[in-house]
Design a protein around this motif. Structure first.
Motif, PDB file in Angstrom:
ATOM      1  N   ALA A  58      45.314  31.140  26.016  1.00 43.30           N
ATOM      2  CA  ALA A  58      46.320  32.173  26.231  1.00 43.30           C
ATOM      3  C   ALA A  58      45.701  33.547  25.973  1.00 43.30           C
ATOM      4  O   ALA A  58      44.734  33.672  25.207  1.00 43.30           O
ATOM      5  CB  ALA A  58      47.506  31.950  25.303  1.00 43.30           C
ATOM      6  N   ASN A  59      46.246  34.552  26.615  1.00 43.53           N
ATOM      7  CA  ASN A  59      45.818  35.939  26.431  1.00 43.53           C
ATOM      8  C   ASN A  59      44.331  36.140  26.718  1.00 43.53           C
ATOM      9  O   ASN A  59      43.620  36.766  25.938  1.00 43.53           O
ATOM     10  CB  ASN A  59      46.163  36.431  25.026  1.00 43.53           C
ATOM     11  CG  ASN A  59      47.642  36.310  24.745  1.00 43.53           C
ATOM     12  OD1 ASN A  59      48.468  36.733  25.541  1.00 43.53           O
ATOM     13  ND2 ASN A  59      47.981  35.685  23.632  1.00 43.53           N
ATOM     14  N   SER A  60      43.881  35.588  27.828  1.00 44.36           N
ATOM     15  CA  SER A  60      42.480  35.745  28.220  1.00 44.36           C
ATOM     16  C   SER A  60      42.414  36.073  29.715  1.00 44.36           C
ATOM     17  O   SER A  60      43.412  36.015  30.420  1.00 44.36           O
ATOM     18  CB  SER A  60      41.690  34.467  27.912  1.00 44.36           C
ATOM     19  OG  SER A  60      42.187  33.365  28.649  1.00 44.36           O
ATOM     20  N   ALA A  61      41.244  36.444  30.169  1.00 40.00           N
ATOM     21  CA  ALA A  61      41.036  36.746  31.587  1.00 40.00           C
ATOM     22  C   ALA A  61      39.797  36.000  32.056  1.00 40.00           C
ATOM     23  O   ALA A  61      38.823  35.861  31.300  1.00 40.00           O
ATOM     24  CB  ALA A  61      40.865  38.240  31.795  1.00 40.00           C
ATOM     25  N   HIS A  62      39.845  35.521  33.292  1.00 43.87           N
ATOM     26  CA  HIS A  62      38.757  34.696  33.818  1.00 43.87           C
ATOM     27  C   HIS A  62      38.451  35.053  35.265  1.00 43.87           C
ATOM     28  O   HIS A  62      39.353  35.343  36.047  1.00 43.87           O
ATOM     29  CB  HIS A  62      39.121  33.214  33.727  1.00 43.87           C
ATOM     30  CG  HIS A  62      39.358  32.781  32.328  1.00 43.87           C
ATOM     31  ND1 HIS A  62      38.351  32.387  31.491  1.00 43.87           N
ATOM     32  CD2 HIS A  62      40.497  32.721  31.604  1.00 43.87           C
ATOM     33  CE1 HIS A  62      38.852  32.085  30.316  1.00 43.87           C
ATOM     34  NE2 HIS A  62      40.159  32.287  30.361  1.00 43.87           N
ATOM     35  N   SER A  63      37.164  34.979  35.616  1.00 41.43           N
ATOM     36  CA  SER A  63      36.718  35.153  36.991  1.00 41.43           C
ATOM     37  C   SER A  63      36.685  33.800  37.674  1.00 41.43           C
ATOM     38  O   SER A  63      36.327  32.797  37.059  1.00 41.43           O
ATOM     39  CB  SER A  63      35.308  35.752  37.022  1.00 41.43           C
ATOM     40  OG  SER A  63      35.303  37.045  36.517  1.00 41.43           O
ATOM     41  N   PHE A  64      37.059  33.790  38.968  1.00 43.35           N
ATOM     42  CA  PHE A  64      37.007  32.542  39.730  1.00 43.35           C
ATOM     43  C   PHE A  64      36.895  32.845  41.213  1.00 43.35           C
ATOM     44  O   PHE A  64      37.151  33.962  41.666  1.00 43.35           O
ATOM     45  CB  PHE A  64      38.245  31.674  39.467  1.00 43.35           C
ATOM     46  CG  PHE A  64      39.511  32.177  40.113  1.00 43.35           C
ATOM     47  CD1 PHE A  64      39.915  31.687  41.347  1.00 43.35           C
ATOM     48  CD2 PHE A  64      40.292  33.149  39.506  1.00 43.35           C
ATOM     49  CE1 PHE A  64      41.079  32.142  41.954  1.00 43.35           C
ATOM     50  CE2 PHE A  64      41.454  33.615  40.097  1.00 43.35           C
ATOM     51  CZ  PHE A  64      41.847  33.107  41.330  1.00 43.35           C
TER      52      PHE A  64
END
Length: 91
Positions: A58-64
């Motif tokens: 939770a409360n994170s950001a990810h590249s995809f």
């Protein structure tokens, strides 16, 4: 398209694409699976779409990005953001 479901300390993110756009197998790859196309292949859902679900902190950001047959890489137009080469999802 992205769908989210909040859990205690995680967020389930479901990555959804139309069944045959593009044709052939597609995987979601990103920093959450070390860009491994075998980790999260999209599977048919019976409603004309295909998807895979990933549990992220939770409360994170990810590249995809998505990787389709023929080494075809593409972004998600419904992503939360784009950082140049990649789509971004925020949980």
């Amino acid at each position: 398209m992205l769908e989210r479901k909040q859990l205690k300390d995680r967020t389930q993110v479901t990555f959804i694409l139309p069944e045959n756009t593009p044709d052939g197998p597609v995987s979601v790859v990103g920093d959450f699976n070390h860009w491994d196309p075998a980790s999260h292949p999209l599977r048919s859902r019976g409603d004309g779409t295909r998807s895979t679900t990933v549990a992220l902190p939770a409360n994170s950001a990810h590249s995809f990005r998505y990787l389709a047959a023929g080494d075809y890489w593409f972004d998600d137009e419904h992503a939360d953001a784009h950082d140049g080469a990649n789509s971004r999802v925020h949980t």
